[in-house]
Design a protein around this motif. Sequence first.
Motif, PDB file in Angstrom:
ATOM      1  N   GLY A   1       0.822  -1.199   0.000  1.00  0.00           N
ATOM      2  CA  GLY A   1       0.000   0.000   0.000  1.00  0.00           C
ATOM      3  C   GLY A   1       0.855   1.246   0.000  1.00  0.00           C
ATOM      4  N   VAL A   2       0.264   2.361   0.394  1.00  0.00           N
ATOM      5  CA  VAL A   2       0.929   3.662   0.406  1.00  0.00           C
ATOM      6  C   VAL A   2       1.681   3.852   1.720  1.00  0.00           C
ATOM      7  CG1 VAL A   2       0.543   6.155   0.314  1.00  0.00           C
ATOM      8  CG2 VAL A   2      -0.825   4.629  -1.116  1.00  0.00           C
ATOM      9  N   VAL A   3       2.884   4.447   1.640  1.00  0.00           N
ATOM     10  CA  VAL A   3       3.645   4.796   2.837  1.00  0.00           C
ATOM     11  C   VAL A   3       3.615   6.315   3.010  1.00  0.00           C
ATOM     12  CG1 VAL A   3       5.877   4.763   4.000  1.00  0.00           C
ATOM     13  CG2 VAL A   3       5.165   2.817   2.597  1.00  0.00           C
ATOM     14  N   PHE A   4       3.228   6.755   4.208  1.00  0.00           N
ATOM     15  CA  PHE A   4       3.222   8.178   4.527  1.00  0.00           C
ATOM     16  C   PHE A   4       4.138   8.392   5.724  1.00  0.00           C
ATOM     17  CE2 PHE A   4       1.592  11.774   7.002  1.00  0.00           C
ATOM     18  CZ  PHE A   4       1.620  12.777   6.046  1.00  0.00           C
ATOM     19  N   VAL A   5       5.085   9.321   5.591  1.00  0.00           N
ATOM     20  CA  VAL A   5       6.024   9.622   6.676  1.00  0.00           C
ATOM     21  C   VAL A   5       5.698  10.997   7.238  1.00  0.00           C
ATOM     22  CG1 VAL A   5       8.435   9.924   7.335  1.00  0.00           C
ATOM     23  CG2 VAL A   5       7.813   8.203   5.614  1.00  0.00           C
ATOM     24  N   HIS A   6       5.503  11.050   8.557  1.00  0.00           N
ATOM     25  CA  HIS A   6       5.214  12.305   9.236  1.00  0.00           C
ATOM     26  C   HIS A   6       6.339  12.596  10.220  1.00  0.00           C
ATOM     27  CE1 HIS A   6       2.968  14.662  12.505  1.00  0.00           C
ATOM     28  NE2 HIS A   6       3.162  15.481  11.495  1.00  0.00           N
ATOM     29  N   HIS A   7       7.087  13.704   9.982  1.00  0.00           N
ATOM     30  CA  HIS A   7       8.209  14.088  10.837  1.00  0.00           C
ATOM     31  C   HIS A   7       7.861  15.393  11.535  1.00  0.00           C
ATOM     32  CE1 HIS A   7      12.815  14.976  11.241  1.00  0.00           C
ATOM     33  NE2 HIS A   7      12.232  14.705  12.396  1.00  0.00           N
ATOM     34  N   ARG A   8       7.743  15.344  12.863  1.00  0.00           N
ATOM     35  CA  ARG A   8       7.401  16.538  13.634  1.00  0.00           C
ATOM     36  C   ARG A   8       8.524  17.582  13.553  1.00  0.00           C
ATOM     37  NH1 ARG A   8       3.610  17.081  17.491  1.00  0.00           N
ATOM     38  NH2 ARG A   8       2.179  15.362  17.852  1.00  0.00           N
ATOM     39  N   VAL A   9       8.138  18.838  13.574  1.00  0.00           N
ATOM     40  CA  VAL A   9       9.130  19.922  13.623  1.00  0.00           C
ATOM     41  C   VAL A   9       9.240  20.499  15.033  1.00  0.00           C
ATOM     42  CG1 VAL A   9       8.866  20.513  11.191  1.00  0.00           C
ATOM     43  CG2 VAL A   9       7.391  21.622  12.901  1.00  0.00           C
ATOM     44  N   ILE A  10       8.256  20.175  15.884  1.00  0.00           N
ATOM     45  CA  ILE A  10       8.297  20.587  17.292  1.00  0.00           C
ATOM     46  C   ILE A  10       8.065  19.345  18.130  1.00  0.00           C
ATOM     47  CG2 ILE A  10       7.192  21.964  19.108  1.00  0.00           C
ATOM     48  CD1 ILE A  10       6.391  23.962  16.987  1.00  0.00           C
ATOM     49  N   HIS A  11       8.852  19.174  19.181  1.00  0.00           N
ATOM     50  CA  HIS A  11       8.748  17.983  20.021  1.00  0.00           C
ATOM     51  C   HIS A  11       7.351  17.879  20.633  1.00  0.00           C
ATOM     52  CE1 HIS A  11      10.265  14.751  22.569  1.00  0.00           C
ATOM     53  NE2 HIS A  11       9.586  15.300  23.570  1.00  0.00           N
ATOM     54  N   GLY A  12       6.755  16.681  20.529  1.00  0.00           N
ATOM     55  CA  GLY A  12       5.404  16.498  21.027  1.00  0.00           C
ATOM     56  C   GLY A  12       5.311  15.600  22.240  1.00  0.00           C
ATOM     57  N   GLY A  13       6.274  14.700  22.412  1.00  0.00           N
ATOM     58  CA  GLY A  13       6.212  13.739  23.503  1.00  0.00           C
ATOM     59  C   GLY A  13       5.388  12.528  23.136  1.00  0.00           C
TER      60      GLY A  13
END
Length: 769
Positions: A483-495
């Motif tokens: 299937g589809v791969v989606f990468v989400h990289h935070r720019v601010i630390h979320g915990g």
Amino acid sequence: MNGHPRQDGDKETVPADLVIFSAGINATSLRQLRLSAIGPSLTAVLPINFHSLSMLEDLLVPFLKSSKNLREIMIICPEKLILQTQGALHNTVSSTVDHPDISLHALLGGSDFQSGIVEAISRVATDWILLMDHEGLLQQSDSTVNDLLHPPTTPVPFGPRGVIISPFNISCILSVDGPEKASYLLPPFLVPTFFTANGLSYTGSDIWISLGRRIADSSSDGTGGIVINTYGHNVGWCPTSFTTNTTLGLQNPVAWGSSILVDRLHDPCLVRKPSANFGVFFVFLPTVRDLQLLSPLLCLLQSTGHSVHMFVYDDYDELRNTVGWETHTYIFGECLLTYTIISGHITVSPNSQAHTTVLDWLSTSDVRPDIVIGPSHEVIFDKVVTFYHETLRNATIVRIPKEDFPHCVWMGSLSKIEWQAWEVPRIEISIITKDRPRSLLRLLQSISNGRYFGDAVNLRINLEQSADTKTLKLVEGFSWPHGVVFVHHRVIHGGLLAAVVESWYPMSNDTYGLLLEDDVELSPLFYAWAKMSLLRYRYGNPGNRSSRLFGISLYQQKNVELPLEGRQAFNARLLFTKTGFLHPTTPYLSPVPCSWGAVYFPEHWREFHAYLSFRLSEHSMKFNQDIVPGVRSNRWTKSWKKYFIEMVYLRGYVMLYPNYENFLSLSTNHLEVGSHVKVRTREKRDLFVLPLMQLPISISLPVPSLLDLPYRTLPAWNALPVLNLTGSLTTLNVLTSAGALRRRELTGCVNEPIQYDVWDLMCIGSRSP
């Protein structure tokens, strides 16, 4: 041996008129045998476990009505349930003036229910015994209940459930046209007391087979009982899980066959007269070898009552000059698979000629399929589906990769309605990771080794702002063919709390989120467990669907962490055995959300998002206020599970948990050092790391399987045991009542809250459109 074994020289006294077995009997003559006056006397034997105790009032209803035949009700229950059962009995019968005698028999020590039944029936003084399981007569029609409570004058053991054993198979009997002979009966059924007067011996764990043998030995034609009134009944009672290498044969070849060896891989329980509840399957396969690999599934489909039509289209029999088809048979253990295969010499355009021959075969069939199964990415199968859409247009098309054929047997447990929903649910995998590339690599490898059975599965990888370079490169280089791969990289630390809660959001009510932290590892069969459970409890029979179910755990509980006194060891099978459950192997329901591999449902996850926003805003209660009384999660200040547990408690929600032998699991946690684990000792790791269910090496080698379940299928919803947050047995009603009481204490509201509406739940007013 249990009970009172009969010595070789003993001889039982059996009335001569038992030859009615060979003379034949029909439904009319059976009723004519009733006595017009008081008639034969009857004792009812009813086992009670923790689950059925909650239904005791309903179980006793048929027996508390006026019946001149019924003299006594013997209730058998575990010693630990005696006081509760006594209280329930008092509440049930206190307002009934005229009722049969009721006696209570405790199972002492480690005694099981079958030995308890043997002990109880040795005391019966009436003419007949009504033997039941924990369901009593709840699943029976009014006609069947009437027959079972009014014994005939002639001693004919009978009931609605029976099994017949022949030299070639073991068949569950579905009596549609009239009474049928059985090798042995299963509860509930009536048996004359003289069959048990000298005690009943049995081997293994099944007294019903032993009793059937005794009755068959005493009859003129080797019959172990008569099956009546099963038309329209659910055949979930069919005992499809026989003991491996158990010989069930007797000398009479008609009734018992000749030393039949039952292999648990090929389900021998053939329902003889399938009803409209079962599906018609068309299966198209390229080669006989493919049919052999798929044979465990095909045999299980046949054995549970489905009609299966098979066509092999790419193995040509070139002994004939003209192209056509002919019928062959493949034998897999006790299972016979009859299939059609192309015959003749194909020389020009094999693919075209083969698919034309398949279409010709289809045009001669007067049967329309409900489900069509074929291999993924096969030209001929695709052409068949495309060009014969008129015949197949209302059918569910299931395309399975050939490499998955050996691992499909679990699909045989699905009902017709569940098969027809095959393409509806969509599971999305969401991974949460930061700076543990070795752990992430292990998780990604286990996901890649999973079997997906032709389904499209999208993958989302959620990277924390502080993800290291190795982790980033590993994600960039990962290939995902499903299937589809989606990468989400935070720019601010979320915990971790935000990372988990924001890692997935459902697009529709048929989208499900599998949430995985990077120290989790999966079994190759994790997807099969999740999909099998979704189809049963979200898309199956309406009686198996409940808005109370919020998810499916892949992980087995080995500990309970919420008691105030601290973490405690937990073993579901041991708990269910001690409390008298008929099937300690059953999966169960628990309100504890799993964070080590679990599928979450869309409606509940949306509600959780809203609930968490409400709690973090301190809209009407303080952030540190305890919502759930008496649990350790109140101290978990940074855990998303703390708030999910709160919502679950107020609503009375539960999650489905697996319960396989030796804690065999569909996921495991490796307890890596991170936000919640500061020190990783061997002792602590051993508390949580579980063995993973593996793929079988060969279809002929028995290994632990997804179908190691009661009757080789997921139980009905109302048969699932229910635990509370601290691991004790309870009921859904108790959980719901406790949540409603706590909601009233917190908000003052007494109304029934709107489903999935957090603002109405917290008595602020509905925000629903």
